[in-house]
Design an enzyme around this catalytic site. Structure first.
Site, PDB file in Angstrom:
ATOM      1  N   MET A 177       0.853  -1.201   0.000  1.00 36.64           N
ATOM      2  CA  MET A 177       0.000   0.000   0.000  1.00 36.64           C
ATOM      3  C   MET A 177       0.888   1.251   0.000  1.00 36.64           C
ATOM      4  O   MET A 177       0.433   2.343   0.329  1.00 36.64           O
ATOM      5  CB  MET A 177      -0.931  -0.008   1.208  1.00 36.64           C
ATOM      6  CG  MET A 177      -1.882  -1.209   1.180  1.00 36.64           C
ATOM      7  SD  MET A 177      -3.396  -0.997   2.101  1.00 36.64           S
ATOM      8  CE  MET A 177      -2.780  -0.750   3.750  1.00 36.64           C
ATOM      9  N   TYR A 186       4.192   3.922   0.802  1.00 34.29           N
ATOM     10  CA  TYR A 186       4.901   4.547   1.915  1.00 34.29           C
ATOM     11  C   TYR A 186       5.982   3.587   2.432  1.00 34.29           C
ATOM     12  O   TYR A 186       5.971   3.158   3.581  1.00 34.29           O
ATOM     13  CB  TYR A 186       3.949   4.980   3.040  1.00 34.29           C
ATOM     14  CG  TYR A 186       4.486   6.217   3.721  1.00 34.29           C
ATOM     15  CD1 TYR A 186       4.471   7.442   3.080  1.00 34.29           C
ATOM     16  CD2 TYR A 186       5.056   6.156   4.984  1.00 34.29           C
ATOM     17  CE1 TYR A 186       5.014   8.575   3.661  1.00 34.29           C
ATOM     18  CE2 TYR A 186       5.592   7.289   5.585  1.00 34.29           C
ATOM     19  CZ  TYR A 186       5.564   8.486   4.916  1.00 34.29           C
ATOM     20  OH  TYR A 186       6.100   9.600   5.496  1.00 34.29           O
ATOM     21  N   HIS A 237       9.201   1.353   3.523  1.00 27.51           N
ATOM     22  CA  HIS A 237      10.265   1.347   4.529  1.00 27.51           C
ATOM     23  C   HIS A 237      11.109   0.112   4.261  1.00 27.51           C
ATOM     24  O   HIS A 237      10.847  -0.639   3.307  1.00 27.51           O
ATOM     25  CB  HIS A 237       9.669   1.363   5.947  1.00 27.51           C
ATOM     26  CG  HIS A 237       8.603   0.319   6.151  1.00 27.51           C
ATOM     27  ND1 HIS A 237       8.873  -1.039   6.144  1.00 27.51           N
ATOM     28  CD2 HIS A 237       7.268   0.425   6.343  1.00 27.51           C
ATOM     29  CE1 HIS A 237       7.749  -1.706   6.335  1.00 27.51           C
ATOM     30  NE2 HIS A 237       6.747  -0.839   6.445  1.00 27.51           N
ATOM     31  N   HIS A 259       9.454  -3.234   3.302  1.00 27.50           N
ATOM     32  CA  HIS A 259       9.050  -3.389   1.895  1.00 27.50           C
ATOM     33  C   HIS A 259      10.270  -3.673   1.025  1.00 27.50           C
ATOM     34  O   HIS A 259      10.230  -4.520   0.137  1.00 27.50           O
ATOM     35  CB  HIS A 259       8.399  -2.096   1.369  1.00 27.50           C
ATOM     36  CG  HIS A 259       7.113  -1.729   2.035  1.00 27.50           C
ATOM     37  ND1 HIS A 259       6.988  -0.645   2.861  1.00 27.50           N
ATOM     38  CD2 HIS A 259       5.884  -2.303   1.973  1.00 27.50           C
ATOM     39  CE1 HIS A 259       5.739  -0.548   3.276  1.00 27.50           C
ATOM     40  NE2 HIS A 259       5.048  -1.548   2.766  1.00 27.50           N
ATOM     41  N   GLY A 267       5.325  -9.878   4.376  1.00 30.84           N
ATOM     42  CA  GLY A 267       6.146  -9.797   5.577  1.00 30.84           C
ATOM     43  C   GLY A 267       5.477 -10.472   6.764  1.00 30.84           C
ATOM     44  O   GLY A 267       4.252 -10.452   6.892  1.00 30.84           O
ATOM     45  N   GLN A 268       6.306 -11.029   7.647  1.00 24.83           N
ATOM     46  CA  GLN A 268       5.772 -11.684   8.853  1.00 24.83           C
ATOM     47  C   GLN A 268       5.181 -10.682   9.839  1.00 24.83           C
ATOM     48  O   GLN A 268       4.436 -11.048  10.739  1.00 24.83           O
ATOM     49  CB  GLN A 268       6.865 -12.495   9.545  1.00 24.83           C
ATOM     50  CG  GLN A 268       6.287 -13.466  10.575  1.00 24.83           C
ATOM     51  CD  GLN A 268       7.273 -13.889  11.624  1.00 24.83           C
ATOM     52  OE1 GLN A 268       8.313 -14.437  11.263  1.00 24.83           O
ATOM     53  NE2 GLN A 268       6.969 -13.654  12.901  1.00 24.83           N
ATOM     54  N   LYS A 269       5.466  -9.403   9.667  1.00 21.66           N
ATOM     55  CA  LYS A 269       4.875  -8.389  10.571  1.00 21.66           C
ATOM     56  C   LYS A 269       3.356  -8.526  10.544  1.00 21.66           C
ATOM     57  O   LYS A 269       2.695  -8.455  11.575  1.00 21.66           O
ATOM     58  CB  LYS A 269       5.298  -6.988  10.117  1.00 21.66           C
ATOM     59  CG  LYS A 269       5.549  -6.042  11.239  1.00 21.66           C
ATOM     60  CD  LYS A 269       4.324  -5.315  11.707  1.00 21.66           C
ATOM     61  CE  LYS A 269       4.097  -4.086  10.916  1.00 21.66           C
ATOM     62  NZ  LYS A 269       2.681  -3.780  10.754  1.00 21.66           N
ATOM     63  N   MET A 299       9.097  -2.249  11.740  1.00 24.91           N
ATOM     64  CA  MET A 299       8.853  -1.202  10.745  1.00 24.91           C
ATOM     65  C   MET A 299       7.424  -1.294  10.243  1.00 24.91           C
ATOM     66  O   MET A 299       6.911  -2.389   9.981  1.00 24.91           O
ATOM     67  CB  MET A 299       9.823  -1.351   9.591  1.00 24.91           C
ATOM     68  CG  MET A 299      11.226  -1.073  10.045  1.00 24.91           C
ATOM     69  SD  MET A 299      12.172  -0.301   8.775  1.00 24.91           S
ATOM     70  CE  MET A 299      13.750  -0.215   9.620  1.00 24.91           C
ATOM     71  N   ARG A 321       2.638   2.919   9.444  1.00 24.82           N
ATOM     72  CA  ARG A 321       1.850   3.663  10.438  1.00 24.82           C
ATOM     73  C   ARG A 321       2.711   4.250  11.559  1.00 24.82           C
ATOM     74  O   ARG A 321       2.215   5.061  12.336  1.00 24.82           O
ATOM     75  CB  ARG A 321       0.765   2.765  11.033  1.00 24.82           C
ATOM     76  CG  ARG A 321      -0.359   2.463  10.028  1.00 24.82           C
ATOM     77  CD  ARG A 321      -1.516   1.732  10.675  1.00 24.82           C
ATOM     78  NE  ARG A 321      -2.685   1.696   9.825  1.00 24.82           N
ATOM     79  CZ  ARG A 321      -3.053   0.654   9.061  1.00 24.82           C
ATOM     80  NH1 ARG A 321      -2.330  -0.452   9.053  1.00 24.82           N
ATOM     81  NH2 ARG A 321      -4.136   0.717   8.315  1.00 24.82           N
TER      82      ARG A 321
HETATM   83  O1  PAF Z   1      -0.129  -5.534   3.645  1.00 20.52           O
HETATM   84  C1  PAF Z   1      -0.582  -4.692   2.836  1.00 20.52           C
HETATM   85  O2  PAF Z   1       0.068  -3.699   2.527  1.00 20.52           O
HETATM   86  C2  PAF Z   1      -1.958  -4.909   2.233  1.00 20.52           C
HETATM   87  O3  PAF Z   1      -2.802  -5.538   3.132  1.00 20.52           O
HETATM   88  C3  PAF Z   1      -1.934  -5.665   0.887  1.00 20.52           C
HETATM   89  C4  PAF Z   1      -1.407  -7.071   1.048  1.00 20.52           C
HETATM   90  C5  PAF Z   1      -1.078  -4.907  -0.111  1.00 20.52           C
HETATM   91  C6  PAF Z   1      -3.358  -5.749   0.312  1.00 20.52           C
HETATM   92  O4  PAF Z   1      -3.913  -4.503   0.106  1.00 20.52           O
END
Ligand code: PAF
Length: 284
Positions: free
Chosen positions: A30, A32, A34, A37, A150-152, A187, A190
């Site tokens: 989604m 933004y 860090h 990602h 990610g496991q987060k 990380m 939010r």
């Molecule tokens: O983890 C996220 O960023 C979202 O839930 C995802 C997997 C991109 C689905 O919108």
């Protein structure tokens, strides 16, 4: 790095590489970005020929009182970061592109039952239905060989792995470890909402999860006592309001009294208006 805003464009991009026998990795996000990602993107780069990152803040997975409108966005910065790790294409559709029929009349949903009954599935009704629906759409659009999570967001990753298996989606769902700041805070996009004091308070999340792990290493096996220990540490921080603390078996996410096998301690805690999640998985 290519930027595609329409489904037709990203399909054409992927089709070209597939015809040449290349494998496609997808990192759904989604935005933004860090380090968490970027770790997913780097792993995708290592294991796939072509890496597509989807960047779409999916309204379907936010509740009416949640932070959809405030969700942090910085498209230019995200593009620079993704380009620097060698991402081949960003797919960033509009709401109109993803849901041309509008949200109120959208009628086909993908839902994983059981695994979504607890944790965020319980405290954010409808959230996982939104996630699994949009991820299915992204899988259908990009047709990746591998997708990276990610496991987060452990419950999300486990739910998506199960969905891919149950619906024979024919791709590999890879889960990578949580990336943490030097002081242990997981990380998250939010984290930017936190004030200095809330950020200091939030360190209790990782601290309590480490205490959980250490107690298991010292021989504690009673789920109730371990949960109580985490809860006591969190409630001792005046600015922390726990949403849930649960200890469950992995990968079924069922409660257990005595720890054995793989277990997860998962928690969601509010600091002011910001709700953070974190977890640890321990092999007992
Ligand atoms: O983890 C996220 O960023 C979202 O839930 C995802 C997997 C991109 C689905 O919108």
């Amino acid at each position: 790095m290519h930027i595609h805003r329409t489904i037709a464009e990203i399909r054409q991009f992927v089709r070209h590489f597939k015809a040449a026998g290349k494998t496609i990795g997808l990192v759904p996000t989604m935005g933004y970005f860090h380090e968490g990602h970027l770790a997913l993107m780097r792993e995708a780069k290592k294991t796939c020929d072509v890496v597509v990152v989807s960047l779409y803040v999916n309204p379907l997975q936010f509740g009416p009182k949640e932070d959809l409108a405030q969700y942090p966005r910085d498209f230019e910065r995200d593009c620079t970061m993704a380009r620097d790790v060698g991402v081949d294409a960003i797919f960033t559709p509009s709401d109109q592109e993803m849901y041309p029929q509008g949200f109120s009349t959208f009628s086909t949903f993908v839902e994983v039952t059981g695994l979504t009954a607890r944790l965020c599935g319980q405290s954010r009704p409808g959230h996982f239905r939104g996630v699994t629906t949009v991820v299915t759409k992204l899988f259908n659009i990009v047709t990746p060989d591998r997708a990276f999570f990610g496991q987060k967001d452990a419950q999300q990753a486990i739910v998506i792995q199960r969905m891919a298996r149950d619906l024979n989606m024919g791709l590999d769902v890879t889960i990578l470890p949580t990336v943490r700041e030097k002081d242990g805070l997981a990380m998250s996009s939010r984290n930017v909402y936190l004030t200095g004091e809330q950020r200091r308070d939030a360190l209790v999340l990782n601290r309590s999860l480490c205490t959980f792990r250490d107690a298991i290493q010292e021989g504690e096996r009673d789920a109730g006592r371990l949960r109580g220990m985490i809860m006591d540490m969190i409630t001792a921080v005046p600015g922390a309001q726990p949403d849930y603390v649960e200890i469950l078996a992995v990968p079924d996410l069922q409660p257990l009294e005595t720890l054995q096998g793989r277990v997860i301690a998962a928690l969601a805690v509010r600091f002011g208006k910001t709700r953070l999640i974190d977890n640890i998985i321990v092999e007992v």
